[in-house]
Write a protein that holds these residues in place. Structure first.
Motif, mmCIF file in Angstrom:
data_model
loop_
_atom_site.group_PDB
_atom_site.id
_atom_site.type_symbol
_atom_site.label_atom_id
_atom_site.label_comp_id
_atom_site.label_asym_id
_atom_site.label_seq_id
_atom_site.Cartn_x
_atom_site.Cartn_y
_atom_site.Cartn_z
ATOM 1 N N SER A 49 9.278 10.762 -6.714
ATOM 2 C CA SER A 49 7.915 11.297 -6.659
ATOM 3 C C SER A 49 7.505 11.696 -5.248
ATOM 4 O O SER A 49 6.446 12.267 -5.042
ATOM 5 N N TYR B 4 3.290 12.159 -2.143
ATOM 6 C CA TYR B 4 3.668 11.637 -3.454
ATOM 7 C C TYR B 4 2.892 12.418 -4.500
ATOM 8 O O TYR B 4 1.702 12.675 -4.339
ATOM 9 N N PRO C 185 11.589 7.619 -3.266
ATOM 10 C CA PRO C 185 11.632 7.814 -4.721
ATOM 11 C C PRO C 185 11.450 9.285 -5.078
ATOM 12 O O PRO C 185 11.005 10.092 -4.244
ATOM 13 N N GLN D 248 11.767 -3.237 1.809
ATOM 14 C CA GLN D 248 10.628 -4.152 1.725
ATOM 15 C C GLN D 248 10.764 -5.077 0.514
ATOM 16 O O GLN D 248 10.276 -6.199 0.526
ATOM 17 N N GLU E 93 9.712 -4.710 7.040
ATOM 18 C CA GLU E 93 9.167 -6.064 6.854
ATOM 19 C C GLU E 93 10.262 -7.044 6.445
ATOM 20 O O GLU E 93 10.148 -7.687 5.410
ATOM 21 N N ILE F 160 -0.852 12.593 -3.019
ATOM 22 C CA ILE F 160 -1.274 11.781 -1.872
ATOM 23 C C ILE F 160 -0.420 12.171 -0.665
ATOM 24 O O ILE F 160 0.805 12.112 -0.733
ATOM 25 N N GLU G 173 -2.021 -0.418 9.203
ATOM 26 C CA GLU G 173 -2.540 -1.075 7.991
ATOM 27 C C GLU G 173 -1.709 -0.704 6.762
ATOM 28 O O GLU G 173 -0.939 0.258 6.785
ATOM 29 N N SER G 174 -1.926 -1.471 5.708
ATOM 30 C CA SER G 174 -1.233 -1.223 4.449
ATOM 31 C C SER G 174 -1.555 0.188 3.959
ATOM 32 O O SER G 174 -2.697 0.626 4.005
ATOM 33 N N GLY G 175 -0.522 0.909 3.524
ATOM 34 C CA GLY G 175 -0.721 2.269 3.020
ATOM 35 C C GLY G 175 -0.696 3.332 4.101
ATOM 36 O O GLY G 175 -0.964 4.501 3.839
ATOM 37 N N SER G 176 -0.344 2.939 5.350
ATOM 38 C CA SER G 176 -0.380 3.918 6.439
ATOM 39 C C SER G 176 0.867 4.800 6.482
ATOM 40 O O SER G 176 0.927 5.731 7.281
ATOM 41 N N HIS H 78 3.933 -6.306 10.015
ATOM 42 C CA HIS H 78 2.505 -6.587 10.164
ATOM 43 C C HIS H 78 2.284 -7.638 11.237
ATOM 44 O O HIS H 78 1.142 -7.969 11.561
ATOM 45 N N ALA I 273 1.280 11.195 2.378
ATOM 46 C CA ALA I 273 1.680 9.883 2.890
ATOM 47 C C ALA I 273 2.157 9.946 4.338
ATOM 48 O O ALA I 273 2.059 8.963 5.066
ATOM 49 N N LYS J 113 4.288 3.526 6.550
ATOM 50 C CA LYS J 113 5.436 2.922 7.244
ATOM 51 C C LYS J 113 6.691 2.924 6.361
ATOM 52 O O LYS J 113 7.764 3.308 6.801
ATOM 53 N N SER J 114 6.520 2.485 5.108
ATOM 54 C CA SER J 114 7.693 2.445 4.213
ATOM 55 C C SER J 114 8.148 3.856 3.850
ATOM 56 O O SER J 114 9.348 4.106 3.710
ATOM 57 N N THR J 115 7.197 4.756 3.694
ATOM 58 C CA THR J 115 7.549 6.142 3.372
ATOM 59 C C THR J 115 8.404 6.729 4.487
ATOM 60 O O THR J 115 9.426 7.377 4.234
HETATM 61 N N1 LIG Z 1 5.851 5.515 -5.280
HETATM 62 C C1 LIG Z 1 4.643 5.939 -4.890
HETATM 63 N N2 LIG Z 1 3.901 6.764 -5.668
HETATM 64 C C2 LIG Z 1 2.706 7.234 -5.277
HETATM 65 N N3 LIG Z 1 2.145 6.943 -4.098
HETATM 66 C C3 LIG Z 1 2.806 6.119 -3.273
HETATM 67 C C4 LIG Z 1 4.104 5.578 -3.618
HETATM 68 N N4 LIG Z 1 4.514 4.800 -2.601
HETATM 69 C C5 LIG Z 1 3.552 4.855 -1.662
HETATM 70 N N5 LIG Z 1 2.534 5.641 -2.052
HETATM 71 C C6 LIG Z 1 1.302 5.961 -1.277
HETATM 72 O O1 LIG Z 1 1.697 6.529 -0.039
HETATM 73 C C7 LIG Z 1 0.915 6.018 1.040
HETATM 74 C C8 LIG Z 1 1.824 5.356 2.064
HETATM 75 O O2 LIG Z 1 2.443 4.223 1.449
HETATM 76 P P1 LIG Z 1 3.537 3.333 2.174
HETATM 77 O O3 LIG Z 1 4.180 2.502 1.128
HETATM 78 O O4 LIG Z 1 4.423 4.189 2.983
HETATM 79 O O5 LIG Z 1 2.614 2.444 3.131
HETATM 80 P P2 LIG Z 1 2.999 1.195 4.055
HETATM 81 O O6 LIG Z 1 2.472 1.497 5.405
HETATM 82 O O7 LIG Z 1 4.437 0.889 3.926
HETATM 83 O O8 LIG Z 1 2.105 0.026 3.420
HETATM 84 P P3 LIG Z 1 2.425 -1.569 3.332
HETATM 85 O O9 LIG Z 1 2.113 -2.130 4.678
HETATM 86 O O10 LIG Z 1 1.467 -2.043 2.287
HETATM 87 O O11 LIG Z 1 3.852 -1.754 2.924
HETATM 88 C C9 LIG Z 1 -0.099 5.088 0.397
HETATM 89 O O12 LIG Z 1 -1.274 5.813 0.189
HETATM 90 C C10 LIG Z 1 0.529 4.711 -0.908
HETATM 91 O O13 LIG Z 1 -0.455 4.442 -1.887
#
Ligand SMILES: Nc1ncnc2c1ncn2[C@@H]1O[C@H](COP(=O)(O)OP(=O)(O)OP(=O)(O)O)[C@@H](O)[C@H]1O
Ligand SMILES: [Mg+2]
Length: 272
Positions: A66, A19, A64, A102, A182, A26, A47-50, A215, A28, A52-54
Motif C-alpha cells: 500500500s 500510503y 508494504p 519494529q 526500535e 496519507i 513522534e509516533s506516525g512521523s 523513542h 508519510a 520513521k518506519s516508512t
Molecule cells: N500500512 C499502512 N497503511 C496506511 N498508512 C500507514 C501504514 N503504515 C503507516 N502508515 C501511516 O504513515 C504515517 C507514518 O507511519 P510510520 O509507521 O512510518 O510512523 P513511525 O514514525 O514509524 O511511528 P511509530 O513511532 O509509531 O512507529 C502515519 O501517518 C501512519 O498512520
C-alpha cells in the motif's frame, strides 16, 4: 574537471512516499534527504506516525504494497535500489543491508523453530554457523538458556526474546548498513543497555553505518554520532548529536527535549 567523489554508503534524495487505502491517501514521507557514511551512527527520532518506519523500510524496498514512493531516490553504495531486479535486491538485503524490524515476532517464520531459521538465514554466509556458534550468538544478546530457545517456535518466545533473536540474526550477517527500527523497545533497562552496547560496538568496529529509529532520546544522545528529527513525514532538523541536542534550532526538537527535561538548561541544572 570535477574530481569524482565516492558515493555515500546510503544516499536518500527528495524521498516522498504515501500510503493508499480505502480511507484515502496519507503522505508519510515528504522530501526526505539523508546520507550515511561508514561509521555514522544515526538516531532517527520523532513522534509516533512521523514516518520513521516508512523511511527505514523504504531503504531496502521493504515497504508494504500500500506504500508508494512518489518521488526521490534511494541509493545504496551508489546504486539506485528502485532499479534493482529480484536477484539484485535479494543480494543487497543479504550482503549489504541488515534490517531489524519494529515487529520482530512478525518477521520470524512461525512454522520453523528458532534454531532452524537461524541456520537457514545464515547459510549463505562464508562462515558456517554450527550448533555451538548459534548458542554463542544467542548468548551474545543475553538470551538465557540458548540451547532451549533454539528448539522453540516463534510463538513460544517473548517479544523481548524475539527482538534479541532479530538483532543477533542481523548482526551475524555483518551488514554494511544496519537499519534498526526500535530494536530494543521490549527489553528491560539493563538488558537494553547491554544489547545496545553490543550492537553499537559491533557496528562501529566493523566500519558499518547504523540507522537507528528510537523513542529513547537519552539512549540516542549516548550512542549516536548524528540525529535526525522527523515530524509528519518531514525532516525538521538533522546534524551532529551534540548540536541537535545541545543547541536545538527547531521548536519541535526543543519540545521533544523539554518533554524529557533534556534541554541544555536542564542538563546544566543536573550537573550543578
Ligand atoms: N500500512 C499502512 N497503511 C496506511 N498508512 C500507514 C501504514 N503504515 C503507516 N502508515 C501511516 O504513515 C504515517 C507514518 O507511519 P510510520 O509507521 O512510518 O510512523 P513511525 O514514525 O514509524 O511511528 P511509530 O513511532 O509509531 O512507529 C502515519 O501517518 C501512519 O498512520
Ligand atoms: Mg515505527
Amino acid at each position: 574537471m570535477t574530481v569524482p567523489t565516492r558515493a555515500p554508503l546510503v544516499h536518500v534524495r527528495g524521498l516522498s512516499a504515501e500510503y493508499r487505502s480505502r480511507l484515502g491517501t496519507i503522505a508519510a514521507l515528504r522530501d526526505v534527504d539523508l546520507s550515511l557514511e561508514p561509521g555514522d551512527l544515526l538516531g532517527v527520532v520523532g513522534e509516533s506516525g512521523s514516518g520513521k518506519s516508512t523511511l527505514s523500510a523504504a531503504l531496502g524496498r521493504m515497504s508494504p504494497g500500500s506504500c508508494r514512493v512518489t518521488s526521490g531516490t534511494v541509493e545504496i553504495g551508489g546504486v539506485d535500489v528502485a532499479g534493482l531486479d529480484g536477484p539484485a535486491l535479494r543480494a543487497l538485503r543479504r550482503d549489504v543491508l541488515g534490517f531489524i524490524p519494529q515487529d520482530p515476532i512478525g518477521s520470524l517464520d512461525p512454522t520453523l523453530r528458532i534454531g532452524r531459521q537461524l541456520r537457514l538465514a545464515l547459510r549463505p554466509l562464508r562462515r558456517p554457523y554450527d550448533h555451538t556458534a548459534l548458542v554463542a550468538l544467542l548468548d551474545g544478546v543475553q538470551i538465557r538458556e540458548p540451547e532451549r530457545v533454539l528448539r522453540l517456535y516463534p510463538h513460544e518466545i517473548s517479544g523481548g526474546m524475539a527482538q534479541r533473536v532479530a538483532i543477533a540474526l542481523a548482526m551475524a550477517r555483518e551488514p554494511r548498513v544496519l537499519v534498526a527500527d526500535e530494536p530494543t523497545a521490549a527489553l528491560d533497562a539493563q538488558v537494553r543497555e547491554d544489547v545496545l552496547d553490543l550492537m553499537v560496538r559491533l557496528i562501529a568496529s566493523s566500519g558499518a553505518a547504523l540507522l537507528w529509529v528510537s523513542h529513547d532520546l537519552r539512549a540516542v544522545r549516548r550512542w549516536c554520532t548524528r540525529v535526525m528529527v522527523m515530524r509528519a513525514g518531514e525532516v525538521v532538523e538533522a546534524g551532529p548529536t551534540e548540536d541537535v541536542f545541545g543547541r536545538p534550532e527547531h521548536p519541535y526538537t526543543r519540545r521533544l527535549l523539554d518533554a524529557l527535561a533534556m534541554t541544555p538548561a536542564a542538563d546544566e541544572r543536573e550537573k550543578a
